[in-house]
Each structure stands twice: as C-alpha cells, then as structure tokens.
Design an enzyme around this catalytic site. Sequence first.
Site, PDB file in Angstrom:
ATOM      1  N   ALA A   3       0.834  -1.204   0.000  1.00 47.81           N
ATOM      2  CA  ALA A   3       0.000   0.000   0.000  1.00 47.81           C
ATOM      3  C   ALA A   3       0.874   1.261   0.000  1.00 47.81           C
ATOM      4  CB  ALA A   3      -0.926  -0.019   1.213  1.00 47.81           C
ATOM      5  N   GLU A  55      -0.524 -22.195   2.403  1.00 51.17           N
ATOM      6  CA  GLU A  55       0.603 -21.932   1.487  1.00 51.17           C
ATOM      7  C   GLU A  55       1.931 -22.332   2.144  1.00 51.17           C
ATOM      8  OE1 GLU A  55       0.334 -17.822  -0.024  1.00 51.17           O
ATOM      9  OE2 GLU A  55      -0.555 -18.685  -1.834  1.00 51.17           O
ATOM     10  N   GLN A 105      -3.629  -7.492  -3.287  1.00 54.40           N
ATOM     11  CA  GLN A 105      -4.386  -7.013  -4.452  1.00 54.40           C
ATOM     12  C   GLN A 105      -5.207  -5.769  -4.081  1.00 54.40           C
ATOM     13  OE1 GLN A 105      -7.990  -8.747  -7.177  1.00 54.40           O
ATOM     14  NE2 GLN A 105      -6.938 -10.227  -5.938  1.00 54.40           N
TER      15      GLN A 105
END
Length: 403
Positions: free
Chosen positions: A15, A171, A317
């Site tokens: 960001a 993950e 995202q």
Amino acid sequence: MSTKPRIVVLGAGYAGMMTTKKLIKNLTPEEAEIVLVNKHNYHYQTTWLHEVAAGTINQNQVRIMIKDIISPNRVRLIYDTVVKIDQDDNRVILENSELIYDYLVIALGYETNTFGIKGMDEHAFFIESFESSQLIREHIEYQFAKFHQDPNADESSLTILVGGGGFTGIEFIGELVERVPKLCKKYDIDRGKAKIINVEAAPSILPTFDKELVSYARKSLQERGAQILEGTKINECTKEGFIVGEDNELIKAGTVVWTGGVKASPVLTNSGFELTKGRFTVNGDLRAPGRDNIFVIGDCAWVMNKLEGRPYPPTAQAAMQHASTCANNIRSLIHHEPLEEFVFSDKGTVASLGVTDAMGSILGGKKLYGKPAAAMKKVVDDRYLFLLGGINLLVKKGKVRPF
Ligand code: FAD
Ligand code: NAD
C-alpha cells in the site's frame, strides 16, 4: 520555510510503496513534499514470506531496497519505527524523531492476532515480517541439524506444527512438503520421522473458499506427506506444542508456527483509532471518519463493499488498489476537487501449494489447478514487481524465468 503541503506515508509495504509511486506521478515537486517512513531501508514481498519461512526461496529475491524504486531526490525517505500518531497535532512520533504532516497515509500493515490464546505469544513463531520469517527458516534447519547430531533425540523435535488453515497456513504447508524431504536428505534423516501437521478449528481448511478447490489443496498436501487436522481447535500453546480439541490433547513439535489470523498494526490502537474485528473502518474515500487529512489503507483498513454489506478481504491485491484511490484523493484535496470512492476490482485468488502446485480462481471465476495455477501464481507475483519497478525489477527479482 516551505509553504507546500507535506504528505507523510507510513509503511513501505504494497500500500505505502504504490501510494508513494502514484503521488510522484500525480503531483509535481512544487506542489507537495512527500515523505515515506519505514522501519527498514528495504521493502519486502509479504506475499512471499511463507517461502522465506520454509526456506524455499532465495531471501535476497524477497527484499528490495526502497531507494532503488523511490528516488531519495524526489521523496524524503526516513528509516525509523512509527510509535504513535498524534491526530490532534498532525504529528507522527517515531522512535528517533517527530514529523508534522498536512496529509497522512497510514499503511503500516498487519500484526499476528493470537486472540488471547494462552502461551501463543511466548511459544509460537509468526509469519509476520521478513525477520520473523527468517527466524522460522533458521529454527527448522537447526532442529534437523541437531537431530542429525543426536539420533536418539526425541523424534517430535522434527515435527513442524502449523496452527490455522487459512491461506497463509496452507501456502506455508505447501512449501514445507517440498522443503522437508530436502532437509531429511541433507541431514541423513528418515523422511518418516519428520511430520508436517496443520491444525484448523473450522470443519474445513480455507473455510470460506470454493469447496472443489479446497478438496484439491487438501489432497495435494496429504499426498505429499502433510497431516491436516480439521475441526480441531487449538486451546493453548506450550513450549512442547499445541493443546487441542475437547480432550485437550497435546501435539508435540520442535517447531510451532501460528497462522491463525491477523489484525491492524498496533500503532493504530496506540494512537486512538478504534478497531472493529482487528481493523479500522474507513469511509468510501479511504479517509478516517472525522479526519479529513488522514487516509488508512492496506491491511490496517476495512473498506466496505456497499453492495454486499461487508468489507472486502484485506489482500495485497486490494492494498495496491487502495493506493491508487488514496493518491488520487490526496491530489484532489490539494487541488480542491471532488474525491473518488474506492471500487474494488477482483482479479481472483490463487494460492500456491509449493513451487509446482497451486489452485485458485481467476477473472470470471475460472478454476485453475496444478501446474497452470502455479504458473499463474508466478505471473501474479511478477505483475506486482513490474508495477512497482518496471522491467528492471522484474528481470532482477521475478519468478518467471524466460530461459
Ligand atoms: P505490508 O505489506 O505488511 O507492509 C507494511 C509495511 O509497514 C512493512 O514494510 C513494514 O516493515 C512497515 N511497518 C510496520 N510497522 C511499522 C512501524 N511501526 N514503523 C515503520 N514501519 C512499519 N495477498 C494477496 O493478494 N495475494 C497473495 O498471494 C497473498 N499471499 C500472502 C502470503 C502470506 C504468507 C501472507 C502473510 C499474506 C499474503 N497476502 C496475499 C496478504 C498480503 O500480503 C497483505 O494483504 C498485504 O501485505 C497488505 O499490504 P500492506 O501494505 O497493508 O502491508
Ligand atoms: P485467516 O484469518 O484468513 O485464517 C486463519 C485461520 O486460522 C482460519 O481458517 C481460522 O479458522 C483458523 N483458526 C483461528 N483460530 C484457530 C484456533 N484456535 N485453532 C485452530 N484454527 C484456528 O488468516 P491468514 O491465513 O493469515 O490470511 C490473512 C489474510 O491474508 C487473508 O485476507 C487472506 O486472504 C490473505 N492471504 C491471501 C493469500 C492468497 O491470496 N494467496 C495468501 C495468504 C494470505
């Protein structure tokens, strides 16, 4: 003394970096002074931290020097830790100095949420920053090296226990099923002795994700030697392992990693921002309610999806898209123009299950599995590098290798 407004951006994650880049484009040096504050002189790829923790990636690939992307001639770069924001005085208190702002962007990311589970803060590792992830990698390797020295040692010292089967936990397990066989080979240890266990409280791992994709992930990880305990709540963490389920069973392990949830940087609560479920709810233009010059973005913020009446999930995202709206709105404030509302454009979700496997859905809901999904995940990772640092950064740090 300069009369141009000062924009202070806190945090050089997805960001903060993208906001700074866009501000450079949106405003001339005469229009505003831009200051970027970050704990370290490097930016790291938060979305690759599970690979750092497992030891499946070259750590240098994950870190990028901030000055290589953002010119210090254009942006004042301050490498220091933010302690507190004094909203009434428009002041940021850093460990080593203080800063006055006209416009503030809070992009300080997340910290791990342990939900008050006894012993978790003391005994578990967290995938929370570059350093904390490096520590996990080194600890795992140490456990294997130590066992090699003393083959009569307790086999549970080789067990890696991961609490929480959200995207981070899954993950990470995907990387471990590839890393552990290599460590066994390196330290001459029988593969059957090293367990990899994931513990998830909900009836299924990735509880809110597409069932078919979740089944694929579960099967892929189990076939490569991971144990997945679903519907199993972690009640406590001790120095021996997790205490789980209604019978308070102890699962012993030499490495215990908690990936059970995240919340906004503690700087927000220390500065009087009231959090709801771990994050600060912003207006549609990404400003803090009642504070016309403060933007809160990335993992610190809940941004409401007005159509669905719930917030958008906090992801890299989304953080990058917040950055664009935030930089545009700061320009509009300076130019006395109307502000834009944030609208999320969902590009899909792909989760890696190691280097060569992945699953997810992309634009239009198309499901991907296996090697095509793994290739797509690398393309998504590389897209960010390209947006951040263009072709040069992509060639230097990218995952897709043309040759
Ligand atoms: P961050 O990227 O966390 O950046 C925060 C920055 O602030 C850091 O540079 C930090 O050093 C700095 N900072 C923190 N505190 C201070 C302080 N007090 N003073 C000064 N500086 C400070 N999302 C996706 O969309 N796709 C994925 O594939 C994906 N994979 C992920 C994999 C893992 C293992 C994890 C943990 C998360 C993943 N996410 C993914 C989520 C994504 O990483 C976050 O949503 C994203 O990093 C949020 O960006 P941010 O800029 O808000 O925070
Ligand atoms: P999360 O909150 O999404 O998942 C945490 C998991 O831990 C949940 O499944 C929860 O049920 C479980 N849990 C909580 N308490 C527990 C307990 N006491 N015992 C056992 N299990 C417990 O957190 P995360 O996985 O760190 O993800 C954080 C954010 O980052 C999310 O928004 C996620 O979408 C994003 N992310 C995205 C990707 C990707 O897109 N590939 C990868 C990683 C993270």
